[in-house]
Design an enzyme around this catalytic site. Structure first.
Site, PDB file in Angstrom:
ATOM      1  N   ARG A  18       0.761  -1.195  -0.166  1.00  0.00           N
ATOM      2  CA  ARG A  18       0.038   0.041   0.024  1.00  0.00           C
ATOM      3  C   ARG A  18       0.960   1.274   0.135  1.00  0.00           C
ATOM      4  O   ARG A  18       0.641   2.356  -0.721  1.00  0.00           O
ATOM      5  CB  ARG A  18      -1.039   0.092   1.082  1.00  0.00           C
ATOM      6  N   ASN A  36      -6.453  -2.777   2.906  1.00  0.00           N
ATOM      7  CA  ASN A  36      -6.238  -4.076   3.140  1.00  0.00           C
ATOM      8  C   ASN A  36      -7.437  -4.800   3.491  1.00  0.00           C
ATOM      9  O   ASN A  36      -8.322  -4.139   4.214  1.00  0.00           O
ATOM     10  CB  ASN A  36      -5.057  -4.411   4.311  1.00  0.00           C
TER      11      ASN A  36
END
Length: 90
Positions: A18, A36
């Site tokens: 990320r 997530n």
């Protein structure tokens, strides 16, 4: 303005995926978010101009994280996503 929602699977959690996706988005002028999921995947909502978006999608598929590995990437075009003025990670 192109909008996409991506669900990315593989080695994408616990490897800086990320964070490096945000760095890539900032570099290309893409706005949106990366989050997530409980199943081990990452959901990305992104919006931007066509050419930078093509680059963003391809580089996400190649994994922006050097230790990450993408095994599949589902893309939904013109997804109803939240309009953002930057890229965030949840």
């Amino acid at each position: 303005m192109r909008k996409v929602k991506m669900n990315v699977r593989g080695r994408v959690q616990g490897v800086g995926f990320r964070f490096t996706t945000k760095m890539l988005a900032d570099e290309l002028g893409i706005y949106g978010s990366a989050k997530n999921e409980d199943d081990g995947s990452v959901t990305i909502e992104a919006m931007g101009d066509d050419t930078p978006m093509e680059t963003f999608i391809q580089r996400v598929k190649d994994s922006p994280s050097p230790v990450g590995r993408v095994t599949s990437c589902e893309i939904e075009e013109n997804a109803p996503i939240v309009e953002r003025t930057k890229f965030i990670t949840d």
